[in-house]
Design an enzyme around this catalytic site. Sequence first.
Site, PDB file in Angstrom:
ATOM      1  N   LYS A 259      25.477 -25.562 -10.931  1.00  0.00           N
ATOM      2  CA  LYS A 259      24.539 -24.442 -11.059  1.00  0.00           C
ATOM      3  C   LYS A 259      25.066 -23.247 -10.266  1.00  0.00           C
ATOM      4  O   LYS A 259      25.106 -23.278  -9.039  1.00  0.00           O
ATOM      5  CB  LYS A 259      23.147 -24.809 -10.534  1.00  0.00           C
ATOM      6  CG  LYS A 259      22.144 -23.743 -10.944  1.00  0.00           C
ATOM      7  CD  LYS A 259      20.939 -23.656 -10.059  1.00  0.00           C
ATOM      8  CE  LYS A 259      21.148 -22.872  -8.808  1.00  0.00           C
ATOM      9  NZ  LYS A 259      21.329 -21.415  -8.977  1.00  0.00           N
TER      10      LYS A 259
ATOM     11  N   GLU B 293      28.183 -26.859   2.875  1.00  0.00           N
ATOM     12  CA  GLU B 293      28.970 -25.781   3.486  1.00  0.00           C
ATOM     13  C   GLU B 293      27.995 -24.623   3.665  1.00  0.00           C
ATOM     14  O   GLU B 293      27.566 -24.014   2.691  1.00  0.00           O
ATOM     15  CB  GLU B 293      30.140 -25.432   2.567  1.00  0.00           C
ATOM     16  CG  GLU B 293      31.271 -24.745   3.297  1.00  0.00           C
ATOM     17  CD  GLU B 293      31.150 -23.248   3.279  1.00  0.00           C
ATOM     18  OE1 GLU B 293      30.500 -22.703   4.203  1.00  0.00           O
ATOM     19  OE2 GLU B 293      31.679 -22.621   2.363  1.00  0.00           O
TER      20      GLU B 293
ATOM     21  N   CYS C  55      30.822 -16.386   4.436  1.00  0.00           N
ATOM     22  CA  CYS C  55      30.237 -17.346   5.378  1.00  0.00           C
ATOM     23  C   CYS C  55      31.059 -17.425   6.668  1.00  0.00           C
ATOM     24  O   CYS C  55      30.529 -17.669   7.734  1.00  0.00           O
ATOM     25  CB  CYS C  55      30.090 -18.713   4.738  1.00  0.00           C
ATOM     26  SG  CYS C  55      31.584 -19.272   3.939  1.00  0.00           S
TER      27      CYS C  55
HETATM   28  P1  NAI Z   1      20.657 -19.577  -0.976  1.00  0.00           P
HETATM   29  O1  NAI Z   1      21.105 -20.604  -0.047  1.00  0.00           O
HETATM   30  O2  NAI Z   1      19.205 -19.474  -1.301  1.00  0.00           O
HETATM   31  O3  NAI Z   1      21.408 -19.744  -2.373  1.00  0.00           O
HETATM   32  C1  NAI Z   1      22.590 -20.478  -2.595  1.00  0.00           C
HETATM   33  C2  NAI Z   1      22.433 -21.314  -3.861  1.00  0.00           C
HETATM   34  O4  NAI Z   1      21.429 -22.301  -3.674  1.00  0.00           O
HETATM   35  C3  NAI Z   1      22.018 -20.531  -5.086  1.00  0.00           C
HETATM   36  O5  NAI Z   1      22.675 -21.068  -6.215  1.00  0.00           O
HETATM   37  C4  NAI Z   1      20.522 -20.805  -5.184  1.00  0.00           C
HETATM   38  O6  NAI Z   1      20.001 -20.679  -6.474  1.00  0.00           O
HETATM   39  C5  NAI Z   1      20.463 -22.239  -4.728  1.00  0.00           C
HETATM   40  N1  NAI Z   1      19.173 -22.671  -4.173  1.00  0.00           N
HETATM   41  C6  NAI Z   1      18.219 -21.925  -3.583  1.00  0.00           C
HETATM   42  N2  NAI Z   1      17.190 -22.706  -3.189  1.00  0.00           N
HETATM   43  C7  NAI Z   1      17.509 -23.971  -3.532  1.00  0.00           C
HETATM   44  C8  NAI Z   1      16.866 -25.236  -3.370  1.00  0.00           C
HETATM   45  N3  NAI Z   1      15.699 -25.348  -2.751  1.00  0.00           N
HETATM   46  N4  NAI Z   1      17.491 -26.343  -3.822  1.00  0.00           N
HETATM   47  C9  NAI Z   1      18.702 -26.245  -4.404  1.00  0.00           C
HETATM   48  N5  NAI Z   1      19.333 -25.087  -4.603  1.00  0.00           N
HETATM   49  C10 NAI Z   1      18.768 -23.957  -4.163  1.00  0.00           C
HETATM   50  O7  NAI Z   1      21.161 -18.175  -0.462  1.00  0.00           O
HETATM   51  P2  NAI Z   1      20.572 -16.736  -0.822  1.00  0.00           P
HETATM   52  O8  NAI Z   1      19.096 -16.698  -0.824  1.00  0.00           O
HETATM   53  O9  NAI Z   1      21.244 -16.301  -2.046  1.00  0.00           O
HETATM   54  O10 NAI Z   1      21.076 -15.920   0.438  1.00  0.00           O
HETATM   55  C11 NAI Z   1      20.295 -15.930   1.628  1.00  0.00           C
HETATM   56  C12 NAI Z   1      21.160 -15.928   2.836  1.00  0.00           C
HETATM   57  O11 NAI Z   1      21.893 -17.128   2.878  1.00  0.00           O
HETATM   58  C13 NAI Z   1      22.215 -14.848   2.902  1.00  0.00           C
HETATM   59  O12 NAI Z   1      21.737 -13.679   3.460  1.00  0.00           O
HETATM   60  C14 NAI Z   1      23.244 -15.470   3.760  1.00  0.00           C
HETATM   61  O13 NAI Z   1      22.921 -15.276   5.114  1.00  0.00           O
HETATM   62  C15 NAI Z   1      23.145 -16.933   3.436  1.00  0.00           C
HETATM   63  N6  NAI Z   1      24.176 -17.371   2.476  1.00  0.00           N
HETATM   64  C16 NAI Z   1      25.230 -18.049   2.972  1.00  0.00           C
HETATM   65  C17 NAI Z   1      26.231 -18.432   2.126  1.00  0.00           C
HETATM   66  C18 NAI Z   1      27.413 -19.165   2.626  1.00  0.00           C
HETATM   67  O14 NAI Z   1      28.399 -19.284   1.917  1.00  0.00           O
HETATM   68  N7  NAI Z   1      27.371 -19.701   3.809  1.00  0.00           N
HETATM   69  C19 NAI Z   1      26.224 -18.105   0.710  1.00  0.00           C
HETATM   70  C20 NAI Z   1      25.026 -17.434   0.275  1.00  0.00           C
HETATM   71  C21 NAI Z   1      24.069 -17.073   1.161  1.00  0.00           C
END
Ligand code: NAI
Length: 803
Positions: A192, A266, A300
């Site tokens: 996804k 990660e 990240c």
């Molecule tokens: P997120 O963690 O919500 O999204 C990442 C992925 O997880 C997306 O594909 C999303 O649809 C999915 N997702 C969201 N809720 C889920 C759930 N309950 N179960 C399974 N999958 C789920 O990140 P978001 O909201 O896009 O960004 C928020 C903050 O997270 C950013 O400001 C940043 O600080 C951090 N982030 C960190 C990342 C990293 O690579 N460490 C990548 C993206 C965001």
Amino acid sequence: MSIAEKFVSMEYGPALEDSKEATVWLERHGFRFQHFIGGQWRAPVAREYFDTVDPSNGEKLASVAQGSAADIDVAVKAAREASSGWRALTPHVRSRYLYAIARQVQKHSRLLAVLETMDNGKPIRESRDIDIPLVARHFYYHAGWAQLLNQEFPDYVPCGVVGQIIPWNFPLLMLAWKIAPALATGNTVVLKPAEFTPLTALAFAGICQEAGLPSGVVNIVTGDGATGEALVKNPDVDKIAFTGSTEVGRAIRGATASSHKRLSLELGGKSPFIVFEDADLDSTVEGLVDGIWFNQGQVCCAGSRLLMQESIAEKLIGKIQDRMSTLRVGAPLDKAIDVGAIVSQVQLDRIRKLVDQGVADGASCWQAEFAQPARGFYYPPTLLSNVHPTSIVAQQEIFGPVLATMTFRTPAEAVELANNTVYGLAACVWSESINVALHVAAQLKAGVVWVNCTNLFDASCGFGGYRESGYGREGGREGLLEYLEPAWFKTAPTLPADNTAPPAAAQLTGDVDSGDVDNVDGAKSIDRTVKLYIGGKQARPDSGYSMEVRSPDGRLLGEAPLGNRKDIRNAVEAARKAGSWTKATAHNRAQVLYYCAENLAQRQVEIAHRLAEVVGEKQAADEVDLSIQRIFSYAAWADKFDGAVHNPPFRNVAMAMKEAIGTVGMICPHEMPFLGFVSLVMPALALGNTVIAVPSEAYPLIAGDLYQLFDTSDLPGGAVNIVTGYVSQLLKPLAEHDDIDAIWCFADEASAASAKAMSIGNLKQVWTNEGRVIDWRNPKYAEGRWFLEHASQVKNIWVPYGE
Ligand code: NAI
């Protein structure tokens, strides 16, 4: 005006990359995308779609299917149906498919780069020169592993059907990091993509078709967090691999706790960028540009905390501000742009809010002047100075082009500040002294350390975090293991449900402090009372209570203390203080373990005699004899479980060091009290971890024999701590304790699930037997690399060479 002056003041003209090919591709799909399931495009069951927009102007690019639980079910079924055929292929045939995908990625690299930039807002220079070449490299590298799989991992099988959830910051690269190792190891996939950036994953679906990949091996279901949640909860998924926020990582840990799904996470980071006074400051500034302004800081492992040695702080800040003034912010498709658009309005708002909070906390904010484009989501490169280490901008991931600066005086202070975070993904160290740089690198709690370089990635070098940055690695040999399981383990039978229940005859008694630990006196009804073993000393339990230990025919054998939360806390404190064990050389650790084995051999008969009261003579003799052998094995391994040196395709070496995880809490097996304890504790000790172990409830009296053994074998106090008591009472304080880095729970299925569910606080690594039977007698299953791999984590230290 001189030529030199003209050169400086000259305006850049636009140099836009042509988006025609991407537009044609979107047109060909009617600007509307369905899911890719079982090799075909399939309309979403609920017929719902959402828009994906171009962050450079806020305009809609296409509508994309919103996946429901029903869509996930269909995709998982397709992946399951494809699974047996895919894993039955020879490694060579699988390797050729991966190779074909790599070739197709290269062939379509321009389309993919433009599409990525349009959907995500990252500068075309980055998607063209970094993201897409790394995607191809990842598939080539893993085509190689597919070919070598049976030779290199002969006793392993794939997990099965893998659910993969990725973020929006490196959409296609994260897809490659997930799909390439999964396919190379014979798994099938439901992936996804993030809701903000689904397009390149959909283009990748086309590449799978072109490469002739069998239907159902790769399935792409688009949607938001709810779609991801449905994938996590689907009962027919064998493993979840997630990259994204720590908050969602926690939710996924909780949601998978009561299943047997493998999990790799990660997560976020707040990586330190440490600059010593002897660093080459101009190179450092260029490194910083890549460290925090690459991909608008939505990385990240971004070097978002600049830690400067006090003596050069002012000079460095001046140089940084000069360089910031030359960074060009604007249309991401412009080839001369350094900083593109933020992925979404939501993310832009999040960045603004955090910077405002940082300023309210006392930070000074400096931004270079920039011409804000009329439309789209842009945020200028930003420098926050005078940041207090406890400020929100020093602690929380901002995920934007924002650098928070702090100063330090000594290397020790730099390490302390650098590690003052719940995260542990990456770090940079800048110093012309290789000794200082490597000494500091070794002390940083981070999965990757870049010395005099930054944000370098390669498929051969594992990437992943320590602490709340998650667990598991992507890339390298260690990355493959995330998608493989020992063949025997998957089919091992399940232990009976009451495996850890207190023996029927156990009762609470008052504080019976009958002193003489070694007194074996068959004439007395209570012949043995042991104590807790904390910090190298015998200790009374906080509760003042003991548990009676009886033989299977009901005879009272002795009493063991009933440990509680307070005892666990004391044990953790003692384990944390036993740093000398972690710092000891591998040779020294080996010597101590050999000494343990030698001392055990001397007391073999006596210990087996006592153990026989509970497990019978034959088992007792076997347990002690095999324990001696097992300790010898780990003494042997202690100085042989080495890391590796990688040769990524840059002028760098990346040293993959295997480091101890830290403090490990253990629930030891019930069924083989002595051998089970030794089988878990020794691999952890061999690699320099410190341990808090809860011995089997069936016979906790082994504690008395064990602490005598440790006391006489030169094991430093606190390296092993033993807390006796009921698993039902001790698992929770162990799993919830924030200073415990990993929990190993080898008990029944329910305890394994509880260990996972209760460890979400600090996201400690959890390893369990999944409630399955392990033949502790057989070294093929009960010792060796599988244990050592769980007792260590890989840190890659990148060091450049050449002028
Ligand atoms: P997120 O963690 O919500 O999204 C990442 C992925 O997880 C997306 O594909 C999303 O649809 C999915 N997702 C969201 N809720 C889920 C759930 N309950 N179960 C399974 N999958 C789920 O990140 P978001 O909201 O896009 O960004 C928020 C903050 O997270 C950013 O400001 C940043 O600080 C951090 N982030 C960190 C990342 C990293 O690579 N460490 C990548 C993206 C965001």
